[in-house]
Design an enzyme around this catalytic site. Structure first.
Site, PDB file in Angstrom:
ATOM      1  N   GLY A  66       0.844  -1.203   0.000  1.00 35.82           N
ATOM      2  CA  GLY A  66       0.000   0.000   0.000  1.00 35.82           C
ATOM      3  C   GLY A  66       0.872   1.243   0.000  1.00 35.82           C
ATOM      4  O   GLY A  66       0.622   2.194   0.734  1.00 35.82           O
ATOM      5  N   SER A  99       1.545   3.564  -2.344  1.00 31.95           N
ATOM      6  CA  SER A  99       1.388   4.676  -3.299  1.00 31.95           C
ATOM      7  C   SER A  99       0.706   5.899  -2.706  1.00 31.95           C
ATOM      8  O   SER A  99       0.736   6.972  -3.289  1.00 31.95           O
ATOM      9  CB  SER A  99       0.614   4.208  -4.534  1.00 31.95           C
ATOM     10  OG  SER A  99      -0.726   3.986  -4.186  1.00 31.95           O
ATOM     11  N   ARG A 100       0.067   5.719  -1.548  1.00 40.88           N
ATOM     12  CA  ARG A 100      -0.613   6.889  -0.955  1.00 40.88           C
ATOM     13  C   ARG A 100      -0.659   6.770   0.567  1.00 40.88           C
ATOM     14  O   ARG A 100      -0.303   5.723   1.127  1.00 40.88           O
ATOM     15  CB  ARG A 100      -2.020   7.066  -1.533  1.00 40.88           C
ATOM     16  CG  ARG A 100      -2.928   5.881  -1.319  1.00 40.88           C
ATOM     17  CD  ARG A 100      -4.189   6.004  -2.158  1.00 40.88           C
ATOM     18  NE  ARG A 100      -5.084   4.886  -1.928  1.00 40.88           N
ATOM     19  CZ  ARG A 100      -6.012   4.859  -0.982  1.00 40.88           C
ATOM     20  NH1 ARG A 100      -6.173   5.890  -0.176  1.00 40.88           N
ATOM     21  NH2 ARG A 100      -6.785   3.808  -0.821  1.00 40.88           N
ATOM     22  N   VAL A 120      -2.533  -8.050  -1.205  1.00 39.98           N
ATOM     23  CA  VAL A 120      -1.816  -8.740  -0.118  1.00 39.98           C
ATOM     24  C   VAL A 120      -2.648  -9.859   0.512  1.00 39.98           C
ATOM     25  O   VAL A 120      -2.100 -10.772   1.126  1.00 39.98           O
ATOM     26  CB  VAL A 120      -1.321  -7.770   0.988  1.00 39.98           C
ATOM     27  CG1 VAL A 120      -0.281  -6.811   0.445  1.00 39.98           C
ATOM     28  CG2 VAL A 120      -2.472  -7.039   1.659  1.00 39.98           C
ATOM     29  N   ASN A 155       2.048  -2.296   5.422  1.00 37.11           N
ATOM     30  CA  ASN A 155       1.246  -1.097   5.666  1.00 37.11           C
ATOM     31  C   ASN A 155      -0.163  -1.189   5.086  1.00 37.11           C
ATOM     32  O   ASN A 155      -1.068  -0.518   5.574  1.00 37.11           O
ATOM     33  CB  ASN A 155       1.996   0.107   5.048  1.00 37.11           C
ATOM     34  CG  ASN A 155       1.112   1.311   4.884  1.00 37.11           C
ATOM     35  OD1 ASN A 155       0.828   2.017   5.851  1.00 37.11           O
ATOM     36  ND2 ASN A 155       0.630   1.547   3.664  1.00 37.11           N
ATOM     37  N   TYR A 173     -12.015  -4.486  11.651  1.00 35.48           N
ATOM     38  CA  TYR A 173     -10.760  -3.714  11.590  1.00 35.48           C
ATOM     39  C   TYR A 173     -10.040  -3.767  12.936  1.00 35.48           C
ATOM     40  O   TYR A 173      -8.836  -4.056  13.004  1.00 35.48           O
ATOM     41  CB  TYR A 173     -11.078  -2.272  11.199  1.00 35.48           C
ATOM     42  CG  TYR A 173      -9.864  -1.366  11.087  1.00 35.48           C
ATOM     43  CD1 TYR A 173      -9.010  -1.445   9.986  1.00 35.48           C
ATOM     44  CD2 TYR A 173      -9.586  -0.415  12.065  1.00 35.48           C
ATOM     45  CE1 TYR A 173      -7.903  -0.612   9.877  1.00 35.48           C
ATOM     46  CE2 TYR A 173      -8.485   0.419  11.965  1.00 35.48           C
ATOM     47  CZ  TYR A 173      -7.643   0.317  10.866  1.00 35.48           C
ATOM     48  OH  TYR A 173      -6.551   1.151  10.773  1.00 35.48           O
ATOM     49  N   ALA A 202     -10.365  -5.905  15.400  1.00 32.01           N
ATOM     50  CA  ALA A 202      -9.920  -7.267  15.725  1.00 32.01           C
ATOM     51  C   ALA A 202      -8.666  -7.632  14.933  1.00 32.01           C
ATOM     52  O   ALA A 202      -7.705  -8.202  15.476  1.00 32.01           O
ATOM     53  CB  ALA A 202     -11.035  -8.272  15.432  1.00 32.01           C
ATOM     54  N   LYS A 204      -6.449  -5.550  13.577  1.00 27.60           N
ATOM     55  CA  LYS A 204      -5.310  -4.727  14.000  1.00 27.60           C
ATOM     56  C   LYS A 204      -4.785  -5.173  15.375  1.00 27.60           C
ATOM     57  O   LYS A 204      -3.601  -5.037  15.664  1.00 27.60           O
ATOM     58  CB  LYS A 204      -5.708  -3.243  14.033  1.00 27.60           C
ATOM     59  CG  LYS A 204      -5.896  -2.642  12.646  1.00 27.60           C
ATOM     60  CD  LYS A 204      -4.588  -2.618  11.886  1.00 27.60           C
ATOM     61  CE  LYS A 204      -4.705  -1.970  10.527  1.00 27.60           C
ATOM     62  NZ  LYS A 204      -3.455  -2.023   9.750  1.00 27.60           N
ATOM     63  N   ILE A 242      -4.198   9.644  11.831  1.00 26.87           N
ATOM     64  CA  ILE A 242      -3.228  10.286  10.946  1.00 26.87           C
ATOM     65  C   ILE A 242      -3.980  10.943   9.781  1.00 26.87           C
ATOM     66  O   ILE A 242      -5.013  10.426   9.337  1.00 26.87           O
ATOM     67  CB  ILE A 242      -2.222   9.227  10.411  1.00 26.87           C
ATOM     68  CG1 ILE A 242      -1.604   8.417  11.576  1.00 26.87           C
ATOM     69  CG2 ILE A 242      -1.139   9.887   9.562  1.00 26.87           C
ATOM     70  CD1 ILE A 242      -0.847   9.216  12.625  1.00 26.87           C
TER      71      ILE A 242
HETATM   72  P1  NAP Z   1      -5.232   4.772   3.089  1.00 27.62           P
HETATM   73  O1  NAP Z   1      -4.870   6.178   2.793  1.00 27.62           O
HETATM   74  O2  NAP Z   1      -6.662   4.363   3.020  1.00 27.62           O
HETATM   75  O3  NAP Z   1      -4.352   3.791   2.171  1.00 27.62           O
HETATM   76  C1  NAP Z   1      -4.543   2.410   2.269  1.00 27.62           C
HETATM   77  C2  NAP Z   1      -3.459   1.744   1.438  1.00 27.62           C
HETATM   78  O4  NAP Z   1      -3.612   0.329   1.556  1.00 27.62           O
HETATM   79  C3  NAP Z   1      -3.564   2.098  -0.033  1.00 27.62           C
HETATM   80  O5  NAP Z   1      -2.267   2.305  -0.534  1.00 27.62           O
HETATM   81  C4  NAP Z   1      -4.184   0.832  -0.652  1.00 27.62           C
HETATM   82  O6  NAP Z   1      -3.776   0.582  -1.969  1.00 27.62           O
HETATM   83  C5  NAP Z   1      -3.594  -0.231   0.241  1.00 27.62           C
HETATM   84  N1  NAP Z   1      -4.370  -1.470   0.206  1.00 27.62           N
HETATM   85  C6  NAP Z   1      -5.624  -1.689   0.697  1.00 27.62           C
HETATM   86  N2  NAP Z   1      -5.981  -2.962   0.484  1.00 27.62           N
HETATM   87  C7  NAP Z   1      -4.927  -3.569  -0.130  1.00 27.62           C
HETATM   88  C8  NAP Z   1      -4.682  -4.886  -0.598  1.00 27.62           C
HETATM   89  N3  NAP Z   1      -5.597  -5.851  -0.450  1.00 27.62           N
HETATM   90  N4  NAP Z   1      -3.483  -5.160  -1.179  1.00 27.62           N
HETATM   91  C9  NAP Z   1      -2.545  -4.186  -1.325  1.00 27.62           C
HETATM   92  N5  NAP Z   1      -2.731  -2.913  -0.914  1.00 27.62           N
HETATM   93  C10 NAP Z   1      -3.908  -2.607  -0.317  1.00 27.62           C
HETATM   94  O7  NAP Z   1      -4.740   4.374   4.525  1.00 27.62           O
HETATM   95  P2  NAP Z   1      -3.616   4.993   5.491  1.00 27.62           P
HETATM   96  O8  NAP Z   1      -4.302   5.911   6.410  1.00 27.62           O
HETATM   97  O9  NAP Z   1      -2.461   5.449   4.717  1.00 27.62           O
HETATM   98  O10 NAP Z   1      -3.278   3.686   6.318  1.00 27.62           O
HETATM   99  C11 NAP Z   1      -2.126   2.915   6.107  1.00 27.62           C
HETATM  100  C12 NAP Z   1      -2.043   1.857   7.191  1.00 27.62           C
HETATM  101  O11 NAP Z   1      -2.023   2.498   8.472  1.00 27.62           O
HETATM  102  C13 NAP Z   1      -3.246   0.924   7.211  1.00 27.62           C
HETATM  103  O12 NAP Z   1      -2.834  -0.366   7.589  1.00 27.62           O
HETATM  104  C14 NAP Z   1      -4.119   1.515   8.296  1.00 27.62           C
HETATM  105  O13 NAP Z   1      -4.988   0.565   8.841  1.00 27.62           O
HETATM  106  C15 NAP Z   1      -3.068   1.983   9.271  1.00 27.62           C
HETATM  107  N6  NAP Z   1      -3.531   3.024  10.174  1.00 27.62           N
HETATM  108  C16 NAP Z   1      -3.971   4.207   9.705  1.00 27.62           C
HETATM  109  C17 NAP Z   1      -4.408   5.184  10.608  1.00 27.62           C
HETATM  110  C18 NAP Z   1      -4.893   6.514  10.150  1.00 27.62           C
HETATM  111  O14 NAP Z   1      -5.337   7.292  11.002  1.00 27.62           O
HETATM  112  N7  NAP Z   1      -4.851   6.870   8.877  1.00 27.62           N
HETATM  113  C19 NAP Z   1      -4.375   4.928  11.974  1.00 27.62           C
HETATM  114  C20 NAP Z   1      -3.914   3.694  12.425  1.00 27.62           C
HETATM  115  C21 NAP Z   1      -3.483   2.751  11.511  1.00 27.62           C
HETATM  116  P3  NAP Z   1      -4.589   1.081  -3.287  1.00 27.62           P
HETATM  117  O15 NAP Z   1      -4.840   2.548  -3.121  1.00 27.62           O
HETATM  118  O16 NAP Z   1      -3.651   0.765  -4.389  1.00 27.62           O
HETATM  119  O17 NAP Z   1      -5.859   0.288  -3.360  1.00 27.62           O
END
Ligand code: NAP
Length: 246
Positions: A11, A13-14, A62, A88, A153, A155, A157, A185
């Site tokens: 994940g 790219s963003r 993944v 990630n 989610y 469970a 995490k 974040i």
């Molecule tokens: P996000 O902006 O929604 O990005 C999610 C990323 O995961 C995207 O790059 C997406 O890829 C990728 N992804 C989703 N399903 C996938 C799969 N089956 N195979 C490969 N890639 C997949 O999320 P984020 O906020 O950056 O979060 C990143 C990580 O941090 C996640 O694990 C999230 O649970 C964790 N997290 C985030 C926060 C927060 O506040 N943002 C807090 C705690 C934990 P595509 O765009 O290519 O589909």
């Protein structure tokens, strides 16, 4: 000539993953940018990395074992090594207990939990060949906060620190395995939760704001560094104090 270390960010790219890719590329890593749907963003990101960095965008789901095996073949062909795996990729799915579809529950577990397992199992042999093999898994503070409507989610995490400890034992001493548990974040994932959720969580965060993706990337980079050579099986909370309680 020294050969650059290679990092794979799922994940990548963003959001947080993109910040991790940028941080690691700045530190001199070659980067594998995994994506599921955001292929254009993955290719575009390369323009923003230092010119001498080798970057390989790879599409893979993944949660799908075969897809991750195919990704390993591409990484092995292109670089012949892997030094750092950052698990990630993640997906949230809100829904209360009575409307959550069984298929949605399964999907959230497959991406957030099975996805971590798949990548570790499939990439561990390559990582074990590195003289500094590292894995960093991304958990969440929502593993521990009893927030409603995110059963799958939360469970999934919550299981990530547990997997982190198990693999830390199984892969020691060749590969160190740690996790980061971010608070809220500033990414699309958090924005999707809406303004009410955001103002309420900021109010509950002593530092008084959302975290920045780069602040998670900095901790990932530390865990990947030589300075973290005696740390394994740990989950580092990076949440602006969100989970401190009263
Ligand atoms: P996000 O902006 O929604 O990005 C999610 C990323 O995961 C995207 O790059 C997406 O890829 C990728 N992804 C989703 N399903 C996938 C799969 N089956 N195979 C490969 N890639 C997949 O999320 P984020 O906020 O950056 O979060 C990143 C990580 O941090 C996640 O694990 C999230 O649970 C964790 N997290 C985030 C926060 C927060 O506040 N943002 C807090 C705690 C934990 P595509 O765009 O290519 O589909």
């Amino acid at each position: 000539m020294t050969v650059a270390r290679v990092a794979l960010v799922t994940g990548g790219s963003r959001g947080i993953g993109r910040a991790v890719v940028e941080r690691l590329a700045d530190a001199g890593y070659s980067v594998v940018i995994n994506y599921l749907n955001s292929g254009e963003a993955a290719t575009d990101l390369i323009k923003y990395l230092p010119a001498n960095v080798r970057a390989l965008p790879v599409q893979a789901d993944v949660s799908d074992h075969g897809s991750v095996v195919a990704m390993r073949e591409k990484v092995a062909r292109e670089f012949g090594r892997l030094d750092l795996l950052v698990n990630n990729a993640g997906q949230t799915l809100a829904g209360d207990w009575c409307t959550l579809e069984p298929t949605a529950w399964e999907r959230v577990l497959q991406v957030n939990l099975t996805g971590v397992f798949n990548c570790i199992q499939i990439f561990a042999p390559l990582l074990s060949d590195s003289d500094q093999g590292r894995i960093v898994n991304i958990s969440s503070v929502y593993a521990g906060i009893g927030t409603g409507f995110v059963a799958g989610y939360a469970a999934a995490k919550a299981a990530v620190p547990s997997l982190t400890r198990v693999f830390a034992k199984e892969l020691a001493p060749r590969v160190l395995v740690n996790a980061v548990a971010p608070g809220d974040i500033d990414t699309e994932m958090t924005m999707a939760a809406g303004p009410e959720f955001i103002s309420s969580t900021v109010e509950k965060t002593p530092i008084g704001r959302l975290g920045k993706p780069a602040e998670i990337a900095a901790v990932v980079a530390f865990l990947a560094s030589r300075d973290a050579a005696f740390i394994t099986g740990q989950t580092i909370v990076v949440d602006g104090g969100r989970t401190l309680g009263d």
